[in-house]
Design a protein around this motif. Structure first.
Motif, mmCIF file in Angstrom:
data_model
loop_
_atom_site.group_PDB
_atom_site.id
_atom_site.type_symbol
_atom_site.label_atom_id
_atom_site.label_comp_id
_atom_site.label_asym_id
_atom_site.label_seq_id
_atom_site.Cartn_x
_atom_site.Cartn_y
_atom_site.Cartn_z
ATOM 1 N N GLU A 98 58.554 11.861 -29.268
ATOM 2 C CA GLU A 98 59.551 12.162 -30.243
ATOM 3 C C GLU A 98 58.924 11.692 -31.510
ATOM 4 O O GLU A 98 58.979 12.472 -32.540
ATOM 5 N N ARG A 99 58.193 10.835 -31.725
ATOM 6 C CA ARG A 99 57.228 10.119 -32.726
ATOM 7 C C ARG A 99 56.214 11.236 -32.941
ATOM 8 O O ARG A 99 55.714 11.565 -34.029
ATOM 9 N N ALA A 100 55.650 12.087 -31.951
ATOM 10 C CA ALA A 100 54.750 12.851 -32.035
ATOM 11 C C ALA A 100 55.226 14.453 -32.258
ATOM 12 O O ALA A 100 54.496 15.260 -32.330
ATOM 13 N N GLY A 101 56.374 14.399 -32.655
ATOM 14 C CA GLY A 101 56.966 15.810 -33.097
ATOM 15 C C GLY A 101 57.543 16.702 -32.058
ATOM 16 O O GLY A 101 57.531 17.925 -32.484
ATOM 17 N N PRO A 123 48.996 6.339 -35.821
ATOM 18 C CA PRO A 123 49.508 7.647 -35.845
ATOM 19 C C PRO A 123 48.339 8.217 -34.638
ATOM 20 O O PRO A 123 48.668 9.170 -33.844
ATOM 21 N N ASP A 142 52.479 15.339 -35.993
ATOM 22 C CA ASP A 142 52.923 16.750 -35.757
ATOM 23 C C ASP A 142 52.331 17.215 -34.362
ATOM 24 O O ASP A 142 52.155 18.467 -34.597
ATOM 25 N N ASN A 188 57.527 -1.278 -35.381
ATOM 26 C CA ASN A 188 57.364 0.102 -35.187
ATOM 27 C C ASN A 188 56.958 0.235 -33.609
ATOM 28 O O ASN A 188 57.446 0.884 -33.053
ATOM 29 N N VAL A 208 49.897 7.386 -31.188
ATOM 30 C CA VAL A 208 50.904 8.385 -30.768
ATOM 31 C C VAL A 208 50.212 9.716 -30.428
ATOM 32 O O VAL A 208 50.840 10.266 -29.404
ATOM 33 N N THR A 268 59.283 5.163 -39.793
ATOM 34 C CA THR A 268 58.769 6.641 -38.978
ATOM 35 C C THR A 268 57.238 6.571 -39.129
ATOM 36 O O THR A 268 56.623 7.425 -38.764
ATOM 37 N N ASP A 270 56.192 5.499 -45.349
ATOM 38 C CA ASP A 270 56.909 5.952 -44.092
ATOM 39 C C ASP A 270 57.888 5.086 -43.394
ATOM 40 O O ASP A 270 58.813 5.548 -42.582
ATOM 41 N N MET A 273 54.621 11.292 -43.242
ATOM 42 C CA MET A 273 53.705 11.472 -41.936
ATOM 43 C C MET A 273 52.522 11.478 -42.290
ATOM 44 O O MET A 273 51.875 12.628 -42.724
ATOM 45 N N SER A 295 54.341 8.527 -37.156
ATOM 46 C CA SER A 295 54.437 9.855 -36.608
ATOM 47 C C SER A 295 53.666 10.851 -36.862
ATOM 48 O O SER A 295 52.823 10.725 -37.732
#
Length: 563
Positions: free
Chosen positions: A161-164, A491, A122, A550, A494, A117, A114, A1, A120
């Motif tokens: 979901e990809r953002a945690g 990222p 968090d 992706n 996202v 993913t 990665d 990540m 991604s």
């Protein structure tokens, strides 16, 4: 990540902070600057790759001109071994820096490490979020508005979901209330007309008059024949309501699955009534003193919470209103099922309701900052400049299933995920064209082009290398640097989608990434290049391929290998 945009920003903030502390220790600057200042990426590349506004933020505290502060910070920046190769003071006291080869190589390494993913972050930290979307009335067919809401909700859920976040997708089924009763009476009338003709009673004036009710009545007759022709009226309507709702809901489910959308739950409004949860919710409001009676109806004093008008909860005829049921439903979302965040995707016609409702739920002890809305605007279908209102196949008003008979799921999903807060003019002619004017084709073609390039070079013995096996300093042109910077932004995109609830950011990101790749491919030779240069550029091209795939996957669009 890995978020290399954030990594560089964080490192720059630490470098500037350490340089300031050194300057204080050496007596070059006074102590007392608590302001960190802004770290930004300049829009104009001539101002560097990153800029720090520390000196401007600290000037008032230190009582010094910001440029003088910056000039003391600059020589004390420990850039060796960092993501930056150079720095300079500019303007009133900005410190502008340029990225080193280390950073560019690390971006490619992050994409490689990665894999699927990549992108991604968090941001959500595992919090439970529900995205409720489409929730179309099960008394009819799926509309074009539902088609847009479906894509926006599904894409947003995927990105969250990809953002945690721990994401839950929900379809709210309005299977209770006045509209369902009208639906049953309308279906009953059409069924009776099949046997009795003009002798049968007509459809209620405010009932359902569309061809879909006629079709559904015919299906019911094919299953049950004349069994319910002389049945008790209440029994007949109940059977027809259950049959019609089941048929329509399954049709909706099938259409949405064809569209690439599935749900964790199809939540039925009737369950709120059967459990007594609506009644219990209204009782809470009454006991708290937030209601009053007027003209035989029960009203909710939403104006106590800042709304411009009050809302009816229970009609004078005894039935609960949509507002009342929605209060119970959202109490269920937050207080029973424990979602930390709830996002409702709604049409523009719900805007006023959404604002009043958000204020109202505080009466139930719910922090209304946890409830958010993605309000989408209307869709205007055109084909070659002409308005389209009916389907070529059916000759009726275009429904989701009709639309997917004429254009691909990929085209529909990409187009409907565009700028939710503006009216969308969907050009069905452009959506099927295979040229650069069609944005989905433009992005997919970039992916397919890279796949073809990699296959062709593999036949010549050139394989995609590992990031550790390339010399990043050979990716030195402005076009190559701009392409890698765009790769690094996924990222960040996202993270911003999760905050702003605008999944169309991914569309714009992918279009820009495709554009930068096409510029790179035009200006930087791969075939015939020196082996080391070819290796580095091939790795860059494959990194673009992976990120395009992706990004397209996030919005439910395929990444074809050939076109």
């Amino acid at each position: 990540m890995t978020n290399m945009v954030q990594a560089a920003g964080d490192e720059l903030s630490n470098l500037v902070g350490a340089a300031y502390e050194t300057a204080v220790a050496e007596g070059a600057l006074p102590a007392g600057a608590a302001a960190v200042g802004t770290i930004e990426i300049p829009k104009d590349a001539s101002h560097g790759d990153y800029t720090s506004g520390f000196a401007l933020a600290a000037a008032r505290q230190l009582k010094l001109p910001p440029r003088k502060i910056a000039e003391q910070i600059l020589p004390r920046l420990g850039l060796e071994g960092s993501y930056f190769k150079s720095a300079e003071v500019a303007g009133a006291g900005f410190i502008n820096l340029r990225l080193a080869d280390t950073w560019y190589r690390q971006v490619l390494s992050s994409i490689e490490e990665d894999g699927e993913t990549y992108g991604s972050v968090d941001e959500g930290r595992g919090k439970k979020v529900m995205v409720e979307f489409v929730s179309a009335n099960p008394t009819g067919t799926m509309t074009i508005g539902n088609a847009r809401g479906g894509v926006l909700g599904d894409a947003l859920a995927s990105i969250l979901e990809r953002a945690g976040y721990d994401v839950w997708r929900e379809f709210y089924v309005n299977d209770a209330g006045n509209q369902v009763e009208l639906f049953a009476r309308s279906l009953e009338a059409r069924y009776l007309q099949l046997f009795l003709g003009d002798k049968a009673s007509g459809i209620p004036e405010n009932g359902y008059h569309g061809e879909d009710i006629v079709t559904l009545a015919g299906i019911f007759r094919n299953v049950y024949g004349d069994r319910y022709l002389k049945a008790d009226e209440a029994e007949r309507r109940q059977v027809m309501m259950e049959f019609g709702l089941k048929y329509n809901i399954e049709k909706m489910r099938a259409d949405l699955e064809r569209y690439g959308i599935t749900y964790d739950e199809w939540f039925r409004e009737s369950s709120l009534h059967e459990s007594g949860y609506v009644e219990d919710t209204i009782r809470i409001l009454v006991e708290k003193g937030y209601t009053y009676e007027k003209d035989g109806a029960l009203w909710f004093r939403v104006t106590d919470f800042g709304a411009e008008k009050d809302e009816v909860l229970r009609r004078s005829t005894g039935g609960y209103t949509y507002f009342a049921v929605d209060m119970a439903y959202h109490r269920n979302k937050f207080q029973v099922r424990g979602f930390d965040r709830v996002i409702d995707v709604l049409g523009a016609d719900h805007h006023g309701h959404a604002l009043r409702f958000k204020k109202g739920i505080t009466a139930l002890g719910i922090d209304n900052s946890r409830l958010e809305f993605l309000i989408m605007q209307l869709v205007h279908l055109t084909r070659d400049g002409e308005t389209v209102k009916v389907s070529k196949r059916t000759g009726k008003a275009i429904a989701l299933s009709d639309l997917l008979d004429e254009i691909s799921v990929d085209a529909a999903r990409f187009w409907f995920n565009s700028r939710p807060n503006t009216h969308l003019e969907f050009d069905m002619g452009l959506a099927v064209r295979q040229d650069s004017e069609n944005p989905v084709y433009y992005v997919q073609y970039a992916h397919a082009r890279i796949c073809s390039l990699i296959s062709a070079l593999a036949l010549e013995g050139a394989e995609v290398p590992a990031s550790s096996g390339i010399d990043a300093s050979l990716l030195s042109t402005e076009v190559e640097h701009e392409l890698i910077k765009q790769l690094s932004q996924l990222p960040e995109e996202v993270r911003l989608v999760a905050r702003e609830l605008d999944p169309s950011r991914i569309n714009r990101y992918l279009i820009e990434l495709a554009a930068r790749f096409h510029r790179f491919y035009t200006s930087n030779r791969l075939k015939g290049a020196d082996p080391e240069v070819l290796s580095a550029r091939l790795k860059l091209a494959d990194s673009v391929r992976a990120v395009l795939e992706n990004g397209l996957k996030l919005i439910g669009v395929s990444a074809p290998v050939k076109m």
